[in-house]
Design an enzyme around this catalytic site. Structure first.
Site, PDB file in Angstrom:
ATOM      1  N   GLU A 224     -19.365  -5.044  10.131  1.00  0.00           N
ATOM      2  CA  GLU A 224     -20.366  -4.232  10.847  1.00  0.00           C
ATOM      3  C   GLU A 224     -21.461  -5.092  11.462  1.00  0.00           C
ATOM      4  O   GLU A 224     -21.902  -4.824  12.587  1.00  0.00           O
ATOM      5  CB  GLU A 224     -20.974  -3.209   9.892  1.00  0.00           C
ATOM      6  CG  GLU A 224     -20.048  -2.049   9.537  1.00  0.00           C
ATOM      7  CD  GLU A 224     -19.084  -2.378   8.415  1.00  0.00           C
ATOM      8  OE1 GLU A 224     -19.168  -3.486   7.842  1.00  0.00           O
ATOM      9  OE2 GLU A 224     -18.212  -1.546   8.118  1.00  0.00           O
TER      10      GLU A 224
ATOM     11  N   LYS B 129       0.862  -1.177   0.000  1.00  0.00           N
ATOM     12  CA  LYS B 129       0.000   0.000   0.000  1.00  0.00           C
ATOM     13  C   LYS B 129       0.907   1.238   0.000  1.00  0.00           C
ATOM     14  O   LYS B 129       1.792   1.363   0.828  1.00  0.00           O
ATOM     15  CB  LYS B 129      -0.903  -0.019   1.238  1.00  0.00           C
ATOM     16  CG  LYS B 129      -2.125   0.843   1.101  1.00  0.00           C
ATOM     17  CD  LYS B 129      -3.219   0.496   2.113  1.00  0.00           C
ATOM     18  CE  LYS B 129      -4.436   1.387   1.887  1.00  0.00           C
ATOM     19  NZ  LYS B 129      -5.548   1.080   2.791  1.00  0.00           N
TER      20      LYS B 129
ATOM     21  N   ARG C 142     -25.315  -1.858   7.287  1.00  0.00           N
ATOM     22  CA  ARG C 142     -24.895  -3.265   7.187  1.00  0.00           C
ATOM     23  C   ARG C 142     -25.352  -4.079   8.404  1.00  0.00           C
ATOM     24  O   ARG C 142     -25.500  -5.300   8.309  1.00  0.00           O
ATOM     25  CB  ARG C 142     -23.363  -3.362   7.086  1.00  0.00           C
ATOM     26  CG  ARG C 142     -22.779  -3.178   5.719  1.00  0.00           C
ATOM     27  CD  ARG C 142     -22.837  -4.428   4.891  1.00  0.00           C
ATOM     28  NE  ARG C 142     -22.481  -4.200   3.494  1.00  0.00           N
ATOM     29  CZ  ARG C 142     -21.241  -4.353   3.007  1.00  0.00           C
ATOM     30  NH1 ARG C 142     -20.254  -4.670   3.808  1.00  0.00           N
ATOM     31  NH2 ARG C 142     -21.001  -4.147   1.726  1.00  0.00           N
TER      32      ARG C 142
HETATM   33  C1  LIG Z   1     -18.876  -1.837   4.603  1.00  0.00           C
HETATM   34  C2  LIG Z   1     -17.684  -0.905   4.652  1.00  0.00           C
HETATM   35  N1  LIG Z   1     -17.088  -0.707   5.831  1.00  0.00           N
HETATM   36  C3  LIG Z   1     -16.023   0.119   5.919  1.00  0.00           C
HETATM   37  C4  LIG Z   1     -15.566   0.779   4.820  1.00  0.00           C
HETATM   38  C5  LIG Z   1     -14.429   1.762   4.951  1.00  0.00           C
HETATM   39  N2  LIG Z   1     -13.236   1.304   4.223  1.00  0.00           N
HETATM   40  C6  LIG Z   1     -12.929   1.736   3.033  1.00  0.00           C
HETATM   41  S1  LIG Z   1     -11.523   1.085   2.444  1.00  0.00           S
HETATM   42  C7  LIG Z   1     -11.312   0.179   3.859  1.00  0.00           C
HETATM   43  C8  LIG Z   1     -10.154  -0.720   4.018  1.00  0.00           C
HETATM   44  C9  LIG Z   1     -10.137  -1.703   2.901  1.00  0.00           C
HETATM   45  O1  LIG Z   1      -8.990  -2.512   3.042  1.00  0.00           O
HETATM   46  P1  LIG Z   1      -8.579  -3.424   1.811  1.00  0.00           P
HETATM   47  O2  LIG Z   1      -9.774  -4.108   1.295  1.00  0.00           O
HETATM   48  O3  LIG Z   1      -7.452  -4.246   2.261  1.00  0.00           O
HETATM   49  O4  LIG Z   1      -8.132  -2.386   0.686  1.00  0.00           O
HETATM   50  P2  LIG Z   1      -6.804  -1.487   0.652  1.00  0.00           P
HETATM   51  O5  LIG Z   1      -7.217  -0.128   1.167  1.00  0.00           O
HETATM   52  O6  LIG Z   1      -5.780  -2.150   1.507  1.00  0.00           O
HETATM   53  O7  LIG Z   1      -6.404  -1.467  -0.784  1.00  0.00           O
HETATM   54  C10 LIG Z   1     -12.346   0.409   4.736  1.00  0.00           C
HETATM   55  C11 LIG Z   1     -12.465  -0.193   6.084  1.00  0.00           C
HETATM   56  C12 LIG Z   1     -16.228   0.548   3.600  1.00  0.00           C
HETATM   57  N3  LIG Z   1     -15.875   1.192   2.470  1.00  0.00           N
HETATM   58  N4  LIG Z   1     -17.279  -0.297   3.550  1.00  0.00           N
END
Ligand SMILES: Cc1ncc(C[n+]2csc(CCOP(=O)(O)OP(=O)(O)O)c2C)c(N)n1
Ligand SMILES: CC(=O)[C@@H](O)[C@H](O)COP(=O)(O)O
Ligand SMILES: [Mg+2]
Length: 636
Positions: A364, A278, A392
């Site tokens: 969630e 990342k 959710r």
């Molecule tokens: C249901 C939901 N909960 C929380 C989020 C907030 N959120 C956006 S990106 C993220 C982290 C995602 O991690 P990953 O899938 O590993 O993607 P990366 O950012 O590492 O590329 C979160 C928690 C979301 N978009 N949707």
């Protein structure tokens, strides 16, 4: 001189390039993403991490005929740039500009709208089986991050997809990060599986599929590096019915492209595990992927800087401070976040109370019932969750919290319009979907100080209470230090219309729920209206409401939430139940999705700034406003 990237106006242009030019293209693409996001703000570290993966996917698959579904979709800026939107990146997340997430209406290459996480496998499976049913030889590819993989919905989809016959490829983009470091028992499980069996399996799989693979000792090093990461074991995916391939280097085009080419010809559900970093390629983001997850504008040469003048306290900061203060006072308090530690303001709480802090991952549904479990044993859980993400956990809220009447505090950040993230992240519906649930209470603080006070009021209750507050800063009022609660279920008259005899039934009363109190006060000065700060959407302060209704000829309700089913509806229901007939103008968010943009501008466009409120009231109750005489314009 024209850059290579400038010659790419769609993936067909990309696929015409010799493979030897793809590295140079990826370098240009990464530089373009960094430059563009530094100018507009947006999601950065996740986009820097998907540059090579995006190039390889559009190079190998016949997009948009072959479908790509990006989970969350915050990492799709390289995808947007390669699919004809390079020149529009300057409009990112601005009104009328590009969305920060994939949107079907924006491009045929955005095959499915995402933004809430963990939906990609379900959607891609639907596409794969639709193709099978229609006899189309089409690939469907879900690209899901390690964080998104922690959500139950992803496993629901895997469980289904593993026994389905469609042309489905799931790519796990494992950068060992969510927004903050990933959490979950899977990490421990992975550590156990990283040695021995799994390692051998990965080695053998590596030999089978990879041609130009990183030397195996590099693979071994990565496996060791990811002992704590989310390198889910092949055994788990094979048990789901997938052919597991990887992990491979997600920045190495010479690993990605031959692997994807091979996988294209394999039958049945495929699961490719890629390892990325990342923030890849920008040292400051590599060093601090959390800070660069969603930065505002910044100078890439020097990186993010602390603001020179201290910004006004945000509601999130007020919540975070309250949480720590209340935790100090009451040892029963526990704090929960579903993977939004920074966004919800729990960084300090985790430092001070690590044993009472729970990050449950992007889960969630689980977070709500987990809170119920804690409460059922006498603890006092505070679930910090964005309004939109609580959607959710709605069934869990009813089934596990409300029916059992358990004292969970729902700290609903990002209530109302959020702005840059657009409709998918709006906290527009919580008043409507919460107030209809028995045992639930809903507090709507007008400013940061009331937020602190109403959080205390909520915490003191023995039943579930939601406290909703918007993204960003509020009115900038002084915030008292103590933990004084406001009276439960009680509002206040904030301004009385002048010039009318106290007992006269005259003029207009504006009944406000939440932070729109301040623009309402501004409008009321012009309208000479009474203003009531209701503070609670449920229970409604009916006594106060009926008293105000008796003293005025017309009412206006005002909320930064959906009009339909919202607080204004609660007011009309209460008047109706009391047999009171008064014209009521309900102001709030209309029955439509509101796109991304500057939140202040978006609210003005909805007529929810002071000028808009004044205009709406004048248009409806012109006679009342102009002269104050009792003549009411016939209420249509
Ligand atoms: C249901 C939901 N909960 C929380 C989020 C907030 N959120 C956006 S990106 C993220 C982290 C995602 O991690 P990953 O899938 O590993 O993607 P990366 O950012 O590492 O590329 C979160 C928690 C979301 N978009 N949707
Ligand atoms: C992609 C995603 O869902 C999160 O990164 C979200 O954009 C955070 O929103 P805030 O910026 O309001 O914390
Ligand atoms: Mg990740």
């Amino acid at each position: 001189m024209t850059s290579l990237l400038e010659t790419i106006n769609d993936p067909a242009d990309l696929r015409r390039l010799p493979r030897t030019q793809l590295r140079a293209l990826a370098d240009e693409l990464r530089a373009y993403v960094l430059d563009s996001v530094s100018k507009t703000g947006g999601h950065l570290s996740s986009n820097l991490g998907t540059v090579e993966l995006t190039v390889a996917l559009h190079y190998v698959f016949n997009t948009p005929y072959d479908r790509l579904v990006w989970d969350v979709g915050h990492q799709t800026y390289p995808h947007k740039i390669l699919t004809g939107r390079r020149e529009r990146m300057g409009s990112l997340r601005q009104l009328g500009g590009l969305s920060g997430f994939p949107q079907r209406a924006e491009s045929e290459y955005d095959t499915f709208g995402t933004a809430h996480s963990s939906t990609s496998i379900s959607a891609a499976l639907g596409m794969a089986l639709a193709a099978k049913q229609k006899g189309e030889d089409r690939h469907a590819v879900a690209i899901i991050g390690d964080g998104a993989m922690s959500a139950g919905m992803a496993f629901e989809a895997l469980n289904n997809a593993g026994v389905a016959e469609g042309n489905l490829l799931v790519i796990l983009n494992d950068n060992d990060m969510s927004i903050s470091p990933p959490v979950g028992a899977l990490n421990r499980y992975l550590a156990q599986l990283m040695s021995g069996h799994f390692y051998d399996a990965a080695k053998n799989v590596g030999k089978q599929v990879l041609r130009a693979a990183p030397p195996l000792f590099e693979l071994a090093k990565r496996l060791e590096q990811h002992a704590k990461g989310m390198v889910l074991p092949a055994t788990l995916f094979e048990q789901f019915g997938f052919n597991y391939i990887g992990p491979i280097d997600g920045h190495d085009l010479d690993a990605l492209i031959p692997t994807l080419e091979n996988i294209k010809h394999l039958k049945g559900p495929q699961f490719l595990h890629v390892v990325t970093k990342k923030g890849q390629g920008y040292k400051l983001a590599e060093a601090d992927p959390v800070a660069y997850h969603g930065p505002g504008k910044f100078d890439p040469a020097i990186g993010l800087q602390k603001p020179s003048t201290p910004a006004r306290q945000t509601f999130t900061q007020v919540f975070g401070q309250w949480l720590c203060d209340m935790a100090e006072k009451d040892p029963r308090l526990v704090g929960i976040t579903p993977a939004m530690r920074e966004g919800s303001g729990l960084v300090e709480f985790e430092k001070r109370y690590p044993g009472r802090y729970y990050d449950v991952g992007i889960a969630e549904q689980h977070s709500v019932t987990f809170a119920a479990g804690l409460a059922s044993e006498g603890l006092k859980p505070v679930l910090a969750i964005y309004s939109t993400f609580l959607q959710r956990g709605y069934d869990q809220l009813i089934h596990d919290v409300a029916i059992q009447n358990l004292p969970v505090v729902f700290a609903l950040d990002r209530a109302g319009i959020v702005g840059a993230d657009g409709a998918t992240h709006a906290g527009a519906y919580d008043i409507a979907f919460l107030r209809c649930i028995p045992n639930m209470s809903v507090a709507c603080p007008a400013d940061e100080n009331e937020c602190r006070q109403l959080l205390t009021s909520a915490f003191e209750q023995d039943h579930p209470v939601a406290v909703r507050y918007p993204r960003g800063a509020g009115a900038g009022v002084a915030i008292e230090a103590g933990l004084r609660a406001l009276p439960f279920g009680k509002g206040e008259i904030r301004r009385v219309a002048t010039g009318h005899p106290a007992d006269a039934c005259k003029g207009i009363a504006i009944v406000v729920f939440g932070t729109l109190l301040y623009p309402a006060l501004q409008a009321a000065e012009k309208l000479n209206a009474t203003v009531v700060n209701m503070r609670w959407a449920k229970p409604l302060d009916t006594r106060l409401l009926l008293q105000v209704a008796a003293g005025h000829e017309a009412l206006v309700t005002l909320e930064d939430g959906a009009i339909m089913g919202g607080a204004g509806s609660a007011v009309t229901e209460a008047l109706n139940a009391a047999g009171v007939t008064k014209p009521v103008l309900q102001l709030g968010l209309p029955d439509k999705f509101i796109e991304h943009g500057d939140p202040v501008r978006l609210m003005a466009l909805q007529g929810l700034d002071a000028a808009g409120i004044e205009k709406s009231i004048t248009n409806r109750f012109s006679a009342l406003v102009m002269t104050g005489r009792p003549a009411l314009k016939s209420v249509a």
